[in-house]
Design a protein around this motif. Structure first.
Motif, PDB file in Angstrom:
ATOM      1  N   MET B   1      38.245   1.256 -71.167  1.00 41.86           N
ATOM      2  CA  MET B   1      38.426   2.706 -71.234  1.00 41.86           C
ATOM      3  C   MET B   1      37.398   3.352 -72.166  1.00 41.86           C
ATOM      4  O   MET B   1      36.892   4.410 -71.891  1.00 41.86           O
ATOM      5  CB  MET B   1      39.844   2.994 -71.726  1.00 41.86           C
ATOM      6  N   PHE B   2      37.157   2.677 -73.272  1.00 43.22           N
ATOM      7  CA  PHE B   2      36.241   3.261 -74.264  1.00 43.22           C
ATOM      8  C   PHE B   2      34.882   2.591 -74.227  1.00 43.22           C
ATOM      9  O   PHE B   2      34.367   2.170 -75.246  1.00 43.22           O
ATOM     10  CB  PHE B   2      36.838   3.164 -75.669  1.00 43.22           C
ATOM     11  N   ASP B   3      34.320   2.456 -73.032  1.00 40.67           N
ATOM     12  CA  ASP B   3      33.031   1.781 -72.943  1.00 40.67           C
ATOM     13  C   ASP B   3      31.906   2.799 -72.894  1.00 40.67           C
ATOM     14  O   ASP B   3      31.667   3.418 -71.878  1.00 40.67           O
ATOM     15  CB  ASP B   3      32.979   0.861 -71.719  1.00 40.67           C
ATOM     16  N   PHE B   4      31.271   2.951 -74.046  1.00 39.60           N
ATOM     17  CA  PHE B   4      30.159   3.899 -74.114  1.00 39.60           C
ATOM     18  C   PHE B   4      28.891   3.237 -73.614  1.00 39.60           C
ATOM     19  O   PHE B   4      28.659   2.065 -73.866  1.00 39.60           O
ATOM     20  CB  PHE B   4      29.943   4.358 -75.561  1.00 39.60           C
ATOM     21  N   ASP B   5      28.098   3.990 -72.886  1.00 40.57           N
ATOM     22  CA  ASP B   5      26.781   3.490 -72.512  1.00 40.57           C
ATOM     23  C   ASP B   5      25.848   4.678 -72.363  1.00 40.57           C
ATOM     24  O   ASP B   5      26.098   5.737 -72.952  1.00 40.57           O
ATOM     25  CB  ASP B   5      26.854   2.636 -71.231  1.00 40.57           C
TER      26      ASP B   5
END
Lengths: 249, 143
Positions: B1-5
Motif C-alpha cells: 500500500m505504501f510503496d513509493f516510487d
C-alpha cells in the motif's frame, strides 16, 4: 437449494474482488511507475482540459452551456480561495488551489462513477488516482512547497521568524508542523478514498446488488468533501505562511 | 500500500503542468470574462443611476414649472376676479348716480309742472272767480 444454486452461479462471475497493493508497473530505467494511476490521471487531465477548452473556445459575455458551468466552477473556486487568503492576496493562488480542487474532485468522482473494472489490466486495477499514496503525497508536498514559496516570496528570510515567534520554546512544534501538514493532508485524502473504495468493494463482494448503493452515494459525498477539504487546507496553510503568526487580521 | 516510487515526482510534475495548462486555458480567460462582465455591469449600473438622477431632476424641474404655472394661473384668476368686481362696483355706482340724477330731474320737472299748473290754476281761478262774480253780480258791477 435453488437459492444456494443461484448464489454459486453469482460467485462464478467475479463481480468484485479485492486487490490492494497490486500495481500495473511500468519500468523507466531502474525505477518503476504505477501505470494504472497515470492512465486514470491522464483521463482526468483530459476531461479537465476538454472542459476548459469547450468553455473558453467561444467566450461570450452572456454565458451559456459549458461556459456557464465552468464559470460557476471558477466562481466556486475563487470564493473558496478568497475565503482562505483574503481579497488582497488570493488572485495569484487561484490556479494552484483551484487545480488541486478540480484534479482531486474529478479523480475521486471518476474513480467512483466510472466502472473501471470493465477494463482489464495485466495486474492491478484502474481506480481513482487519489487512492494511490504516491499521488496524494505528491499533491501534499506541492502544497508544502507552495506555502514555503508564498512565505519566502512575501517575507524573504524573515519567514523563519515565525518558528521562534512568539517564543523559541515552540520551535520544535513549529518545525514539526511543517512535517505534519503534508502528512495529514496526504493521508487524509488517501485514507478516505481508499477506504471508500474498499468498503464498496467488500459490500459488493458480500451483497452484489443494491445494498452497496447508499455506500456509493456516501462515497460520492465524501469524495467531494475531501476535495474541498484538501483545497481549503492548502489555502489555509498558504494564508498562514503569508500572514505569519500573531499578526493575523 | 505504501510503496513509493517514481510515481510521486512524476505525478507532482504532471500536476504542475496541469496547473500551467489550466491557468492558460481555464483560469485566465474565464477570470477575464468574469472581470469584464463585472466592470460592464458596474458601468451600466452607474449609467442607469445617472439616468435615474437625470430623470429625477427633470421631474423636479417639471414639478416646479407646474407649480409656477399653477401660481400664475391663480394670480390671473384673482386679477380677473378683482377686475370684474371693480367693473361691477363702477357700473353699479354709475347706475346709481344716473338713477339719482334722473330722479332729481324728474322731481325738478314735477316741481316745474306743479308750479305751471298752479300758475294756470291761479289764472283760471281768477277768471273763474270773475266769471262767477259776473254771473252773480252782473257784468257791470264787476268792473
Amino acid at each position: 437449494m435453488e437459492l444456494l444454486g443461484s448464489l454459486t452461479i453469482l460467485n462464478t462471475f467475479t463481480l468484485a474482488e479485492l486487490e490492494v497493493g497490486e500495481h500495473f508497473l511500468w519500468k523507466i530505467g531502474n525505477y518503476t511507475v504505477h501505470g494504472q494511476v497515470f492512465i486514470v490521471s491522464w483521463i482526468v487531465i483530459g476531461v479537465l482540459l476538454i472542459a476548459s477548452l469547450a468553455a473558453t473556445r467561444n467566450v461570450q459575455t452572456v454565458p451559456g452551456g459549458v461556459q456557464n458551468f465552468m464559470e460557476y466552477a471558477l466562481e466556486f473556486i475563487r470564493d473558496l480561495v478568497k475565503n482562505q487568503l483574503g481579497e488582497k492576496e488570493y488572485r495569484p493562488w487561484v490556479p494552484f488551489i483551484g487545480t488541486l480542487f478540480l484534479f482531486i474532485f474529478v479523480s475521486n468522482w471518476g474513480g467512483a462513477l466510472i466502472p473501471w473494472k470493465l477494463i482489464e489490466l495485466p495486474s492491478g486495477e484502474l481506480a481513482a488516482p487519489t487512492n494511490d499514496i504516491n499521488t496524494t503525497v505528491a499533491l501534499a508536498l506541492l502544497t508544502s512547497l507552495a506555502y514555503f514559496y508564498a512565505g519566502f516570496k512575501k517575507k524573504g528570510l524573515g519567514y523563519f521568524k515565525k518558528y521562534i515567534e512568539p517564543t523559541p520554546i515552540l520551535l520544535p512544534i513549529a518545525v514539526l508542523e511543517d512535517f505534519t501538514k503534508p502528512l495529514s493532508l496526504s493521508f487524509r485524502l488517501f485514507g478516505n478514498i481508499l477506504a471508500d473504495e474498499l468498503v464498496v468493494a467488500v459490500l459488493v463482494l458480500l451483497v452484489p446488488l443494491f445494498v452497496p448503493l447508499p455506500v456509493m452515494a456516501l462515497g460520492l459525498f465524501t469524495s467531494a468533501i475531501q476535495a474541498l477539504v484538501f483545497a481549503t487546507l492548502a489555502g489555509a496553510y498558504i494564508h498562514e505562511a503569508l500572514e505569519g503568526h500573531g499578526e493575523e487580521e | 500500500m505504501f510503496d513509493f516510487d517514481l510515481t510521486t515526482p512524476l505525478m507532482a510534475v504532471q500536476f504542475l503542468i496541469l496547473t500551467a495548462l489550466l491557468n492558460a486555458l481555464f483560469y485566465k480567460p474565464l477570470t477575464k470574462v468574469l472581470d469584464e462582465r463585472d466592470s460592464l455591469i458596474r458601468n451600466s449600473k452607474t449609467g442607469a443611476k445617472e439616468k435615474l438622477a437625470k430623470a429625477e431632476s427633470l421631474v423636479k424641474e417639471y414639478e416646479s414649472k407646474i407649480a409656477a404655472a399653477r401660481k400664475e394661473s391663480q394670480s390671473i384668476v384673482e386679477k380677473a376676479q378683482t377686475e370684474a368686481r371693480e367693473v361691477v362696483a363702477q357700473k353699479t355706482a354709475e347706475a346709481q348716480k344716473e338713477v339719482i340724477a334722473k330722479r332729481e330731474q324728474a322731481t325738478l320737472e314735477i316741481q316745474q309742472q306743479k308750479e305751471t299748473a298752479l300758475a294756470t290754476l291761479e289764472q283760471q281761478v281768477d277768471s273763474l272767480s270773475r266769471q262767477i262774480l259776473e254771473k252773480i253780480l252782473g257784468p257791470e258791477l264787476v268792473k
